[in-house]
Structure formats: C-alpha cells, structure tokens
Write an enzyme that holds these catalytic residues in place. Sequence first.
Site, mmCIF file in Angstrom:
data_model
loop_
_atom_site.group_PDB
_atom_site.id
_atom_site.type_symbol
_atom_site.label_atom_id
_atom_site.label_comp_id
_atom_site.label_asym_id
_atom_site.label_seq_id
_atom_site.Cartn_x
_atom_site.Cartn_y
_atom_site.Cartn_z
ATOM 1 N N THR A 164 15.968 32.653 57.734
ATOM 2 C CA THR A 164 14.877 33.532 58.146
ATOM 3 C C THR A 164 13.564 32.798 58.348
ATOM 4 O OG1 THR A 164 15.901 35.406 56.985
ATOM 5 C CG2 THR A 164 13.553 35.572 57.457
ATOM 6 N N GLN A 204 31.699 36.794 34.073
ATOM 7 C CA GLN A 204 31.119 37.800 34.959
ATOM 8 C C GLN A 204 29.683 38.139 34.566
ATOM 9 O OE1 GLN A 204 33.641 41.258 35.182
ATOM 10 N NE2 GLN A 204 35.454 40.089 35.791
#
Length: 338
Positions: free
Chosen positions: A15, A274
Amino acid sequence: MSDRKRIYVAYVGGTIGMKSTESGYAPVPGHLTEQVRDNPQLHTAEVPELSICEYAPLLDSANALPADWLRIARDIATRRQHYDGFVVLHGTDTMAYTASALAFLLRGLDKPVVVTGSQIPLGVLRSDGRQNLLTAVLVAARDDVREVCLVFGSHILRGCRTVKSSASGFEAFASPNLPPLGMAGVQIQVDESRLLGHASGAVGLPMDLDAPVNLLRVYPGMPAGLLEAAMAPPARGLIVEGYGAGTLPTHDAALLRTLAAGAERGVVVGVVSQCVDGRVDLNAYATSQPLIEAGAVGGLDMTTEAAYAKLVVLLSEGHDPDEVRRLFASDLAGELTV
C-alpha cells in the site's frame, strides 16, 4: 567526503507506494520514487542518503511466496558491502512472514534490515507511510542494530517475533512474546539490552526456497484424515497450531499413528501454540509425551509466522530431518526464548 549513511530501499510492493485510481488504490511503477523525491523531509542532512529500487512487477503481499523471500534476501546480500543499512517496503498482509524469513535467511549479515509499509499510501493526506518510512530509514542507519526489524507506528520490533494484530490501525503489528526493541516517539529510543549482538560468518543462502511445508490448526473433532493429507507427499514439513501449551487430542490413536508414520518418512512436525501469548514445551506435560514419541518438536514461544518461515528455510538448506528438528528448537535469530 560525505559521512552520511547510505541506505538501500527495496520497494517490493504494498500500500505504501500505491496511487489513487478510478478503481481504488493500485500499484503504479515509479509513483513511490516520485513521492520520496518530492518529500523535503526525506532529504534533510539528518536523513541518510537513499537509493530506491522498485521491484518489477510490484508484489501484492497476499501473493507472496517463499521464492519472494529469497529474492529479497539475495538482493540485500549482494549489496551488503555497498550500504550501511537496508529498508524493505512491503504489504502488511504477509509482512510478518517476510520479516521472519529474512531474519533466518540473512543471519550473518550483521547490518540493520528494517521492514515496513503503511495502511494508507504515501501520497495520501493522512498517510502513516511518511512516518513509518522515516523511522525505518533512521533505524536502518543505526550502528547498534544488526538484525532484521519491523517498524510500524511507534513500535520497533524484532522481525521474527511479529504478528499482524490489526487490519486497519496504525499500530498494526505486535510482538507478543518479546517486548519491543524500541519506540519511535519524540525521539527514537532503542533498548540495546534487547538487541542481538554481532553476527559472525557469511550469509549462506539456499539455491531455492521450495521445501513444501504445510500449516494446520487443530480444532475439536479434527479428523485424522486431515492431518494425513497435510503430511502426505510431497510435504517435508508441517507446522501444527496446538491448543494452549501445545496439546493435541492424544486420545485419538489415529492422529498419533499418522504423526508417527509421517515422522518415519522424514516429515518434520513443529508444534506452536494457538494462543498469541503462548509457549510450547512438549516436555512440560505428560499429555505431550505421545507427541514426542511421534516425532513432533515443540516451537517454544515462536509465532506461527516465524515457525513456518524457519521450517521452510531449514528444509531448503538441505539438513537431514533430525538436524532440522534440533535447529527448529534452537535459537537462530532471536525468534524464541530457550
């Protein structure tokens, strides 16, 4: 003779260098170079001399492959004698993967490599890209930084400790298991006690970065067939995101048989947590003993991004499976806490 530092800026894509078009923001060759050239703030005496190389074609980071990590690493390695530091401009989606991979590929470079980007293009009024780029360039010119960093917003982070934590905020990256190396506020402050020391040796890059490694997140009721598919040829490695401290449903005999069968074929299985703030030590709990017996190795407090990139690099370097397992659990670039 000028004593200004010389910084090589590799605009890979993302970007930060995009331009507003009728279809929205889009990469336009030459646009970023024009924005830097026309920004007086980047040409003062306090700012190092910049050499910008725009990649062709520009890469959308969502399309990034391990081969792109190697291309960037080679680009930097071939210029190591000509520049004091390096800045890599990259899209945010996979920036943490690229920063992690560069940390492993460029161990031995002994110079600062700073990865950054932005949420809003450099040429837009409220762009965060100007400050991110300026901070990155100034960090890349420091004598005390000799590792791969990721700079975004006010944070200076170790590259192989980062995760993307926000899709739209200016403080888009975090380092869950290691405090920031420094902060960019009124002044740029770096905690030298957290920096890596001098790296010795040459940068030895693999010929290719093509070792097939898969990534699998464990969930309640996950069938053994899914794990079997993830470990099937041509896979040579697998990163498993386990529960909490790295536990898997060890009551499932089929899962354990699948792990063991894969290990016998030489597939290296690394287990990470996780939990964003997590640590996997398979020796800590008796419930993890079947995983060790099945050939899995704990990734301690590595992020998923670092574990995946590390396993791809190690397998591509040609080590045998047992050596890969040993190195995976070792600290190579400050990516884990032993």
